[in-house]
Design a protein around this motif. Sequence first.
Motif, PDB file in Angstrom:
ATOM      1  N   UNK A  32       2.059  24.386  -0.710  1.00 54.01           N
ATOM      2  CA  UNK A  32       2.093  23.397  -2.261  1.00 54.01           C
ATOM      3  C   UNK A  32       3.430  25.223  -3.074  1.00 54.01           C
ATOM      4  N   UNK A  33       3.853  25.301  -3.981  1.00 52.90           N
ATOM      5  CA  UNK A  33       5.125  26.076  -4.493  1.00 52.90           C
ATOM      6  C   UNK A  33       3.547  26.442  -5.375  1.00 52.90           C
ATOM      7  N   UNK A  34       3.448  28.056  -5.514  1.00 60.71           N
ATOM      8  CA  UNK A  34       2.335  28.723  -6.655  1.00 60.71           C
ATOM      9  C   UNK A  34       3.148  30.291  -6.337  1.00 60.71           C
ATOM     10  N   UNK A  35       2.785  30.763  -7.676  1.00 65.01           N
ATOM     11  CA  UNK A  35       2.653  32.125  -7.053  1.00 65.01           C
ATOM     12  C   UNK A  35       1.995  32.898  -6.414  1.00 65.01           C
ATOM     13  N   UNK A  36       2.280  34.144  -5.552  1.00 64.71           N
ATOM     14  CA  UNK A  36       1.775  34.888  -4.669  1.00 64.71           C
ATOM     15  C   UNK A  36       1.695  33.797  -3.080  1.00 64.71           C
ATOM     16  N   UNK A  37       2.333  33.043  -3.177  1.00 69.12           N
ATOM     17  CA  UNK A  37       1.778  32.145  -1.705  1.00 69.12           C
ATOM     18  C   UNK A  37       1.961  32.175  -0.098  1.00 69.12           C
ATOM     19  N   UNK A  38       3.122  32.748  -0.765  1.00 65.31           N
ATOM     20  CA  UNK A  38       3.489  33.790   0.556  1.00 65.31           C
ATOM     21  C   UNK A  38       4.244  35.493   0.548  1.00 65.31           C
ATOM     22  N   UNK A  39       3.113  35.819  -0.305  1.00 67.90           N
ATOM     23  CA  UNK A  39       3.243  37.580  -0.602  1.00 67.90           C
ATOM     24  C   UNK A  39       2.983  37.955   0.489  1.00 67.90           C
ATOM     25  N   UNK A  40       2.156  37.764   1.792  1.00 70.33           N
ATOM     26  CA  UNK A  40       0.889  38.339   2.899  1.00 70.33           C
ATOM     27  C   UNK A  40       2.673  38.230   3.747  1.00 70.33           C
ATOM     28  N   UNK A  41       2.911  37.652   4.250  1.00 70.24           N
ATOM     29  CA  UNK A  41       4.386  36.862   4.445  1.00 70.24           C
ATOM     30  C   UNK A  41       5.894  37.520   4.291  1.00 70.24           C
ATOM     31  N   UNK A  42       5.851  38.201   3.021  1.00 66.88           N
ATOM     32  CA  UNK A  42       7.140  38.706   2.557  1.00 66.88           C
ATOM     33  C   UNK A  42       6.246  40.163   3.438  1.00 66.88           C
ATOM     34  N   UNK A  43       5.474  40.695   2.813  1.00 63.83           N
ATOM     35  CA  UNK A  43       4.979  42.115   3.139  1.00 63.83           C
ATOM     36  C   UNK A  43       5.257  42.538   4.787  1.00 63.83           C
ATOM     37  N   UNK A  44       4.808  41.434   5.685  1.00 58.67           N
ATOM     38  CA  UNK A  44       4.870  41.907   6.874  1.00 58.67           C
ATOM     39  C   UNK A  44       6.247  41.577   6.952  1.00 58.67           C
ATOM     40  N   UNK A  45       7.135  40.622   6.531  1.00 57.24           N
ATOM     41  CA  UNK A  45       8.332  41.533   7.117  1.00 57.24           C
ATOM     42  C   UNK A  45       9.281  42.987   6.708  1.00 57.24           C
ATOM     43  N   UNK A  46       8.590  43.127   5.608  1.00 58.95           N
ATOM     44  CA  UNK A  46       9.277  43.770   4.886  1.00 58.95           C
ATOM     45  C   UNK A  46       9.242  45.439   5.543  1.00 58.95           C
ATOM     46  N   UNK A  47       7.994  44.882   6.349  1.00 58.87           N
ATOM     47  CA  UNK A  47       7.422  46.191   7.042  1.00 58.87           C
ATOM     48  C   UNK A  47       7.983  46.457   8.322  1.00 58.87           C
ATOM     49  N   UNK A  48       8.361  45.015   8.716  1.00 62.12           N
ATOM     50  CA  UNK A  48       9.072  44.890  10.186  1.00 62.12           C
ATOM     51  C   UNK A  48       8.432  43.885  11.421  1.00 62.12           C
ATOM     52  N   UNK A  49       7.143  43.294  10.592  1.00 59.91           N
ATOM     53  CA  UNK A  49       5.837  43.169  11.526  1.00 59.91           C
ATOM     54  C   UNK A  49       6.139  41.841  11.971  1.00 59.91           C
ATOM     55  N   UNK A  50       7.283  40.518  11.036  1.00 67.33           N
ATOM     56  CA  UNK A  50       7.272  39.639  11.691  1.00 67.33           C
ATOM     57  C   UNK A  50       9.341  39.383  11.320  1.00 67.33           C
ATOM     58  N   UNK A  51       9.565  38.970  12.328  1.00 66.02           N
ATOM     59  CA  UNK A  51      11.075  38.228  11.930  1.00 66.02           C
ATOM     60  C   UNK A  51      11.064  37.196  12.021  1.00 66.02           C
ATOM     61  N   UNK A  52      12.553  36.597  11.809  1.00 64.45           N
ATOM     62  CA  UNK A  52      12.874  35.552  12.002  1.00 64.45           C
ATOM     63  C   UNK A  52      12.194  34.398  11.068  1.00 64.45           C
ATOM     64  N   UNK A  53      12.315  35.279   9.401  1.00 66.83           N
ATOM     65  CA  UNK A  53      11.652  34.290   8.317  1.00 66.83           C
ATOM     66  C   UNK A  53      12.332  33.440   8.036  1.00 66.83           C
ATOM     67  N   UNK A  54      12.368  32.298   6.975  1.00 66.06           N
ATOM     68  CA  UNK A  54      13.382  31.567   6.970  1.00 66.06           C
ATOM     69  C   UNK A  54      12.731  30.786   5.643  1.00 66.06           C
ATOM     70  N   UNK A  55      12.487  30.899   4.342  1.00 66.86           N
ATOM     71  CA  UNK A  55      11.260  29.651   3.309  1.00 66.86           C
ATOM     72  C   UNK A  55      12.624  29.027   2.513  1.00 66.86           C
ATOM     73  N   UNK A  56      12.148  27.823   2.547  1.00 65.70           N
ATOM     74  CA  UNK A  56      12.634  26.634   2.331  1.00 65.70           C
ATOM     75  C   UNK A  56      11.962  25.641   1.272  1.00 65.70           C
ATOM     76  N   UNK A  57      13.092  25.340   0.436  1.00 64.90           N
ATOM     77  CA  UNK A  57      12.866  23.775   0.002  1.00 64.90           C
ATOM     78  C   UNK A  57      12.355  22.753   0.742  1.00 64.90           C
ATOM     79  N   UNK A  58      11.805  21.724   0.258  1.00 65.68           N
ATOM     80  CA  UNK A  58      11.460  20.520   1.030  1.00 65.68           C
ATOM     81  C   UNK A  58      13.132  20.437   1.556  1.00 65.68           C
ATOM     82  N   UNK A  59      13.620  19.827   0.690  1.00 67.46           N
ATOM     83  CA  UNK A  59      15.484  19.516   1.567  1.00 67.46           C
ATOM     84  C   UNK A  59      16.409  20.346   2.377  1.00 67.46           C
ATOM     85  N   UNK A  60      15.688  21.456   2.324  1.00 61.47           N
ATOM     86  CA  UNK A  60      16.319  22.731   3.357  1.00 61.47           C
ATOM     87  C   UNK A  60      17.515  22.627   2.334  1.00 61.47           C
ATOM     88  N   UNK A  61      17.779  22.787   0.861  1.00 61.98           N
ATOM     89  CA  UNK A  61      19.266  23.094   0.311  1.00 61.98           C
ATOM     90  C   UNK A  61      18.838  24.236  -0.150  1.00 61.98           C
TER      91      UNK A  61
END
Length: 99
Positions: A32-61
């Motif tokens: 569900x869309x709520x403030x901070x729900x992907x902050x941990x994931x974004x930190x991992x991306x910023x620290x180059x621990x995780x790659x190839x992340x895409x965050x989309x809306x349900x319809x992928x628009x």
Amino acid sequence: MRGRELQLSGTEQVALTELWKERWPEFAERRPRRRGCIDGLLREVADDEVADVLVTDVRMERIHHPYDGGADIFLATPAERDRLRDQHTDWLSSHPAGL
């Protein structure tokens, strides 16, 4: 260089979906869309621990593709893109080509 809208036929959409499954089969999660729900994931991306992340809306628009040096954002319409660009000019590259 200006972007162009991507118009896909039904066959092309199926092909794109199959390509998606081949390239990113590992993980998908709906949250569900709520403030901070992907902050941990974004930190991992910023620290180059995780790659190839895409965050989309349900319809992928709308697609947000964060990476360790920034992010790409793909929006549903040129008007929506222009509104976001105008609201966040400080996010844009100062490179003459906009890169």
